[in-house]
Scaffold this motif. Structure first.
Motif, PDB file in Angstrom:
ATOM      1  N   ARG A 143     -36.274  -8.491  17.524  1.00 13.88           N
ATOM      2  CA  ARG A 143     -36.348  -7.126  18.082  1.00 13.88           C
ATOM      3  C   ARG A 143     -37.636  -6.434  17.647  1.00 13.88           C
ATOM      4  O   ARG A 143     -38.268  -5.726  18.435  1.00 13.88           O
ATOM      5  CB  ARG A 143     -35.137  -6.295  17.659  1.00 13.88           C
ATOM      6  N   GLN A 144     -38.019  -6.647  16.411  1.00 20.56           N
ATOM      7  CA  GLN A 144     -39.244  -6.034  15.890  1.00 20.56           C
ATOM      8  C   GLN A 144     -40.467  -6.528  16.661  1.00 20.56           C
ATOM      9  O   GLN A 144     -41.311  -5.736  17.075  1.00 20.56           O
ATOM     10  CB  GLN A 144     -39.390  -6.343  14.393  1.00 20.56           C
ATOM     11  N   LEU A 145     -40.572  -7.823  16.866  1.00 16.67           N
ATOM     12  CA  LEU A 145     -41.698  -8.386  17.613  1.00 16.67           C
ATOM     13  C   LEU A 145     -41.708  -7.874  19.050  1.00 16.67           C
ATOM     14  O   LEU A 145     -42.776  -7.552  19.592  1.00 16.67           O
ATOM     15  CB  LEU A 145     -41.663  -9.915  17.572  1.00 16.67           C
ATOM     16  N   ALA A 146     -40.539  -7.782  19.673  1.00 17.41           N
ATOM     17  CA  ALA A 146     -40.463  -7.276  21.048  1.00 17.41           C
ATOM     18  C   ALA A 146     -40.899  -5.812  21.114  1.00 17.41           C
ATOM     19  O   ALA A 146     -41.630  -5.412  22.032  1.00 17.41           O
ATOM     20  CB  ALA A 146     -39.038  -7.433  21.588  1.00 17.41           C
ATOM     21  N   ALA A 147     -40.491  -5.004  20.148  1.00 14.66           N
ATOM     22  CA  ALA A 147     -40.889  -3.590  20.110  1.00 14.66           C
ATOM     23  C   ALA A 147     -42.400  -3.469  19.915  1.00 14.66           C
ATOM     24  O   ALA A 147     -43.054  -2.616  20.545  1.00 14.66           O
ATOM     25  CB  ALA A 147     -40.136  -2.861  19.003  1.00 14.66           C
ATOM     26  N   GLU A 148     -42.962  -4.303  19.061  1.00 13.16           N
ATOM     27  CA  GLU A 148     -44.401  -4.266  18.821  1.00 13.16           C
ATOM     28  C   GLU A 148     -45.166  -4.657  20.083  1.00 13.16           C
ATOM     29  O   GLU A 148     -46.170  -4.033  20.431  1.00 13.16           O
ATOM     30  CB  GLU A 148     -44.766  -5.177  17.654  1.00 13.16           C
ATOM     31  N   GLN A 149     -44.676  -5.665  20.788  1.00 12.57           N
ATOM     32  CA  GLN A 149     -45.334  -6.083  22.023  1.00 12.57           C
ATOM     33  C   GLN A 149     -45.254  -4.969  23.062  1.00 12.57           C
ATOM     34  O   GLN A 149     -46.234  -4.695  23.754  1.00 12.57           O
ATOM     35  CB  GLN A 149     -44.705  -7.369  22.565  1.00 12.57           C
ATOM     36  N   ALA A 150     -44.114  -4.292  23.158  1.00 12.70           N
ATOM     37  CA  ALA A 150     -43.962  -3.183  24.096  1.00 12.70           C
ATOM     38  C   ALA A 150     -44.915  -2.037  23.757  1.00 12.70           C
ATOM     39  O   ALA A 150     -45.312  -1.265  24.632  1.00 12.70           O
ATOM     40  CB  ALA A 150     -42.514  -2.688  24.101  1.00 12.70           C
ATOM     41  N   HIS A 151     -45.300  -1.926  22.495  1.00 10.87           N
ATOM     42  CA  HIS A 151     -46.226  -0.888  22.044  1.00 10.87           C
ATOM     43  C   HIS A 151     -47.689  -1.310  22.245  1.00 10.87           C
ATOM     44  O   HIS A 151     -48.606  -0.565  21.904  1.00 10.87           O
ATOM     45  CB  HIS A 151     -45.954  -0.576  20.559  1.00 10.87           C
ATOM     46  N   GLY A 152     -47.902  -2.500  22.778  1.00 12.79           N
ATOM     47  CA  GLY A 152     -49.259  -2.961  23.058  1.00 12.79           C
ATOM     48  C   GLY A 152     -49.845  -3.867  21.997  1.00 12.79           C
ATOM     49  O   GLY A 152     -51.021  -4.232  22.076  1.00 12.79           O
ATOM     50  N   LEU A 153     -49.039  -4.247  21.013  1.00 11.77           N
ATOM     51  CA  LEU A 153     -49.516  -5.141  19.962  1.00 11.77           C
ATOM     52  C   LEU A 153     -49.288  -6.586  20.387  1.00 11.77           C
ATOM     53  O   LEU A 153     -48.150  -7.000  20.582  1.00 11.77           O
ATOM     54  CB  LEU A 153     -48.792  -4.855  18.645  1.00 11.77           C
ATOM     55  N   THR A 154     -50.360  -7.324  20.541  1.00 13.39           N
ATOM     56  CA  THR A 154     -50.262  -8.733  20.929  1.00 13.39           C
ATOM     57  C   THR A 154     -50.714  -9.576  19.744  1.00 13.39           C
ATOM     58  O   THR A 154     -51.156  -9.050  18.728  1.00 13.39           O
ATOM     59  CB  THR A 154     -51.130  -9.021  22.160  1.00 13.39           C
ATOM     60  N   ASP A 155     -50.604 -10.878  19.877  1.00 13.31           N
ATOM     61  CA  ASP A 155     -51.008 -11.809  18.816  1.00 13.31           C
ATOM     62  C   ASP A 155     -50.231 -11.540  17.523  1.00 13.31           C
ATOM     63  O   ASP A 155     -50.757 -11.657  16.432  1.00 13.31           O
ATOM     64  CB  ASP A 155     -52.522 -11.729  18.574  1.00 13.31           C
ATOM     65  N   ARG A 156     -48.963 -11.165  17.657  1.00 12.99           N
ATOM     66  CA  ARG A 156     -48.139 -10.856  16.490  1.00 12.99           C
ATOM     67  C   ARG A 156     -47.281 -12.062  16.129  1.00 12.99           C
ATOM     68  O   ARG A 156     -46.933 -12.888  16.977  1.00 12.99           O
ATOM     69  CB  ARG A 156     -47.228  -9.660  16.771  1.00 12.99           C
ATOM     70  N   CYS A 157     -46.939 -12.155  14.859  1.00 13.80           N
ATOM     71  CA  CYS A 157     -46.061 -13.227  14.401  1.00 13.80           C
ATOM     72  C   CYS A 157     -45.163 -12.676  13.302  1.00 13.80           C
ATOM     73  O   CYS A 157     -45.429 -11.624  12.731  1.00 13.80           O
ATOM     74  CB  CYS A 157     -46.869 -14.410  13.881  1.00 13.80           C
ATOM     75  N   ALA A 158     -44.095 -13.397  13.044  1.00 13.40           N
ATOM     76  CA  ALA A 158     -43.198 -13.077  11.934  1.00 13.40           C
ATOM     77  C   ALA A 158     -43.427 -14.122  10.856  1.00 13.40           C
ATOM     78  O   ALA A 158     -43.695 -15.295  11.149  1.00 13.40           O
ATOM     79  CB  ALA A 158     -41.747 -13.098  12.394  1.00 13.40           C
ATOM     80  N   MET A 159     -43.322 -13.676   9.602  1.00 14.92           N
ATOM     81  CA  MET A 159     -43.533 -14.578   8.478  1.00 14.92           C
ATOM     82  C   MET A 159     -42.463 -14.304   7.428  1.00 14.92           C
ATOM     83  O   MET A 159     -41.890 -13.214   7.373  1.00 14.92           O
ATOM     84  CB  MET A 159     -44.928 -14.371   7.879  1.00 14.92           C
ATOM     85  N   ARG A 160     -42.215 -15.327   6.585  1.00 19.08           N
ATOM     86  CA  ARG A 160     -41.207 -15.191   5.533  1.00 19.08           C
ATOM     87  C   ARG A 160     -41.690 -15.893   4.270  1.00 19.08           C
ATOM     88  O   ARG A 160     -42.245 -16.994   4.330  1.00 19.08           O
ATOM     89  CB  ARG A 160     -39.885 -15.819   5.978  1.00 19.08           C
TER      90      ARG A 160
END
Length: 173
Positions: free
Chosen positions: A149-166
């Motif tokens: 959900r966080q990645l989808a919200a960021e993409q909707a805000h115009g943030l591309t090239d995003r990833c999740a890390m742990r």
């Protein structure tokens, strides 16, 4: 400039948005991401909520003025880093690593099994920096519902090239 790390206090909240704005100036050097330097940052009220929960740490100078911060929230078995910012003048001097190490130890003591975050995959002081700290890239199947959900919200805000890390915390299975 000698620095100390401590838990954030309520009187720090008004100073933290300026640190995030300062940190964001680094994006002026990133082709296509310059707009981030003028984007909204976490508000003082949002910082107060993290501080009240005991979920915010600051790096302070000799006068006890914040120069960097890390704040986050519990997300199931993991603790999610919402924001890590270090004032532009102090970037590259190990303050981000110190904040991550402090929060890692705290999260492990609280029983969390990992730290998570979302970040830019290709920006050198984002995913590559976190990878050097031991964070691993998560593919879509490995992302929790929250991270998806966080990645989808960021993409909707115009943030591309995003990833999740742990980052797996010591002793966690």
């Amino acid at each position: 400039m000698p620095t100390t790390l401590r838990c954030a206090r309520d009187d720090d909240a008004d100073l933290l948005p300026a640190i995030e704005r300062s940190a964001a100036q680094a994006f002026l050097a990133c082709e296509g991401l310059q707009w981030i330097a003028s984007e909204e940052v976490l508000s003082a009220a949002q910082h107060r909520a993290f501080i009240a929960a005991g979920h915010s740490w600051v790096v302070v100078d000799e006068q006890d003025r914040p120069q960097g911060f890390l704040c986050g929230q519990a997300c199931g078995e993991d603790w999610h880093i919402v924001e890590l910012s270090v004032a532009r003048a102090l970037q590259g001097r190990g303050q981000g690593r110190r904040l991550i190490a402090t929060v890692s130890a705290w999260a492990q003591a609280q029983g969390f099994t990992g730290l998570t975050l979302t970040t830019f995959a290709s920006v050198p002081w984002n995913a590559p920096f976190y990878a050097r700290q031991g964070f691993e890239w998560l593919d879509a199947q490995s992302c929790s519902d929250f991270l998806q959900r966080q990645l989808a919200a960021e993409q909707a805000h115009g943030l591309t090239d995003r990833c999740a890390m742990r980052l797996k915390l010591q002793g966690a299975s």
